[in-house]
Design an enzyme around this catalytic site. Structure first.
Site, mmCIF file in Angstrom:
data_model
loop_
_atom_site.group_PDB
_atom_site.id
_atom_site.type_symbol
_atom_site.label_atom_id
_atom_site.label_comp_id
_atom_site.label_asym_id
_atom_site.label_seq_id
_atom_site.Cartn_x
_atom_site.Cartn_y
_atom_site.Cartn_z
ATOM 1 N N HIS A 95 -5.950 2.718 1.128
ATOM 2 C CA HIS A 95 -5.159 3.887 1.542
ATOM 3 C C HIS A 95 -5.784 4.629 2.737
ATOM 4 C CE1 HIS A 95 -2.990 2.987 -1.990
ATOM 5 N NE2 HIS A 95 -3.690 3.685 -2.860
ATOM 6 N N ASP A 128 0.907 -1.145 0.000
ATOM 7 C CA ASP A 128 0.000 0.000 0.000
ATOM 8 C C ASP A 128 0.943 1.191 0.000
ATOM 9 O OD1 ASP A 128 -1.432 2.304 0.888
ATOM 10 O OD2 ASP A 128 -3.051 0.980 1.508
ATOM 11 N N HIS A 129 1.085 1.835 -1.156
ATOM 12 C CA HIS A 129 2.182 2.804 -1.270
ATOM 13 C C HIS A 129 1.997 4.008 -0.344
ATOM 14 C CE1 HIS A 129 -0.511 4.845 -4.154
ATOM 15 N NE2 HIS A 129 0.215 5.916 -3.990
#
Ligand code: NDP
Ligand code: BG6
Length: 512
Positions: free
Chosen positions: A263, A200-201
């Protein structure tokens, strides 16, 4: 210290972290993410001397691409997307060990060829290397890739733990609880949890990592961080861009699956979780899962906790833009939401009764991600809202992006002989204090996976817990079709229906 015990909060991007000899294999190497993020991330790690001396990069994909051409594509990607310019000498070192293997993701022979290629690298080097498989393809081929890695023996453990194969898997991780469980099941067939890195950047963003530092290294926040002092929390992840060229993917996804389930939920978990017993990856992830478990089921329908909408034609950056249903590759009768807003209740000792509002949308007024924590008002015995006293609730906001920083709204006396007050903003900006050329999220995440640190990745039970919250909502929306789907003009702050979610608690959405 064993590599699995290292973690970024303690060790940082130290040159001494030392990843073992590594071959990174990117599946989907001709794709958008590889060009925009992954190749530039590898290059910037190289520039900072953070790659192991024995580092190899292999692209894998269906399209046959000669090694030379792949290296040229990679150099072009660096020129276009890297935060720092391509320096020929630095790139030459990586390019010398960069190659490409062509083959189908469901073709066992192609994975045998990949294995032979890695074996040849090890033979030349005279020692074993760890393999880090980065799955950067559309989700439809995640499972065949994992199955073929397993069947080819590429997932097997090597003698030393530091050299275990590892797999980074891109989002979306499933499209509901059942598919996420199935994907976890496939992963478990061939890999142990410490070998798996679900990305999950947002967790790789500097400001997101700083959330824990702010919360737990400053004595002033934690005593107030609860239902007695905080009245509500708003988390906004707004984008100015529309669906762009990703219509095919987005039609099957929508804002809830694309942004909220992952996110915004990560931002929520880091904001609301209990202090972990240590900064160890498992301790942090345990607390995030505990928090997710305390979230109450969401109610759908007219008086529910969720609002969905899609953008209609409007203005962005001073230019007219089409509505979502007029975009390329989008069904003109689409029921896919490009905006979702949620009111969450966390039923635990710390947060009972405090509403958490989440929203994310495309084509909103501007690009901004922030977490705003609003505190209860003091008693109005001395300063009560009126002509002379303009008062605001104290609000602490973490600006995740852009213009990364932290600000606090306070009430202050306006200088003068008469006592008048006005809300003022106290600001801290990362760029002013630390400069602006900080590592990109993918740099940190690729490096952490190389050294086996899962702190900034999602654990299997964590993703399932999040899907448990949202799967009933997705099912209700699928059953309702167009009914209840609102719209908002492109370039606005979302549909008016989202205001009703907050009105119950006399709250309003911020315009960050
Ligand atoms: P792409 O659509 O660019 O696909 C990547 C590569 O996969 C393609 O170059 C192609 O390579 C192969 N591919 C494409 N379609 C198919 C298909 N139907 N079946 C099999 N192979 C296919 O994807 P992205 O690079 O945009 O994204 C990769 C992953 O990263 C996805 O899971 C995405 O959700 C995720 N992601 C992407 C982001 C982005 O901004 N792009 C942001 C966050 C996550 P070849 O034909 O050579 O095999
Ligand atoms: C991705 C989503 O995960 O995040 C995209 O798939 C979105 O739709 C992107 O645009 C936003 O990331 P960032 O880092 O630009 O906020």
């Amino acid at each position: 210290m064993a590599d699995t015990q290292r973690h970024p909060f303690l060790h940082g991007l130290s040159k001494h972290r030392g990843a073992p000899p590594t071959v990174v294999v990117i599946f989907g190497a001709s794709g958008d993410l590889t060009a925009r993020k992954l190749i530039p991330a590898v290059y910037n790690l190289g520039l900072d001397s953070l790659l192991p001396t024995d580092f190899y990069l292999i692209g894998f994909g269906r399209k046959p691409i000669p090694d030379d051409e792949f290296r040229t594509l990679a150099a072009d990607a660096i020129k276009e997307f890297s935060r720092r310019e391509l320096q020929p000498e630095a790139w030459k070192r990586i390019a010398a060990n960069t190659s490409y293997v062509a083959g189908g993701y469901d073709d066992p022979d192609a994975f045998q060829r990949l294995k032979e290629h890695i074996d040849a690298i090890e033979k030349k080097l005279g020692r074993e290397v760890q393999s880090l498989f980065y799955i950067s393809t559309p989700p439809s081929v995640f499972t065949p890739i994992l199955e073929n890695l397993g069947a080819a023996g590429l997932a097997e453990k090597y003698a030393g733990q530091a050299l275990q194969s590892k797999v980074i898997i891109e989002k979306p991780f499933g499209r509901d609880l059942a598919s996420a469980q199935a994907l976890n099941g496939t992963l478990r067939k061939y890999f142990t949890e410490p070998q798996v890195f679900r990305i999950d950047h947002y967790l790789g963003k500097e400001t997101v990592q700083d959330l824990l530092v702010q919360r737990f290294s400053n004595a002033i926040f934690e005593p107030l961080w609860n239902r007695n002092f905080i009245s509500s929390v708003q988390i906004t992840v707004a984008e100015e861009v529309g669906v762009g060229s990703r219509g095919g993917y987005y039609e099957q996804s929508g804002a809830l699956r694309d942004m909220i389930q992952n996110h915004t939920m990560q931002l929520l978990a880091l904001t609301a979780m209990e202090p972990p017993v240590s900064l160890d990856a498992e301790a942090i992830r345990d607390e995030k899962v505990r928090l997710l478990r305390a979230i109450q089921p969401l109610r759908t329908g007219a008086e529910g906790d969720v609002v969905r909408a899609h953008y209609a034609a409007g203005m962005t950056g001073g230019k007219p833009v089409p509505g979502y249903r007029e975009e390329e590759g989008i069904n003109p009768d689409s029921a896919t939401e490009t905006y979702a807003a949620i009111r969450l209740s966390i039923n635990n000792w710390r947060w009972q009764g405090v509403p958490f509002y989440l929203r994310s949308g495309k084509r909103m007024a501007r690009r901004v991600s922030e977490i705003a924590v609003t505190f209860r008002r003091p008693p109005g015995t001395l300063f009560a809202e009126g002509d002379r006293f303009q008062l605001a609730s104290n609000t602490l906001s973490f600006q995740i992006q852009p213009d990364e920083g932290l600000s606090m709204i306070l009430n202050a006396k306006i200088p003068g002989l008469e006592t008048r007050t006005q809300p003022v903003k106290m600001n801290f900006r990362y760029s002013t204090t630390f400069g602006s050329n900080t590592p990109e999220a993918y740099e940190r995440l690729v490096l952490d996976a190389m050294i086996g640190d899962g702190t900034l990745f999602i654990r299997g039970d964590e993703t399932e817990q999040s899907w448990k919250i949202y799967t009933p909502v997705l099912e209700a929306w699928a059953a309702a079709g167009q009914q209840g789907l609102e719209s908002y003009p492109a370039g606005s702050w979302g549909p008016t229906a989202a205001e009703a979610l907050l009105a119950k608690n006399h709250d309003v959405w911020r315009q960050p």
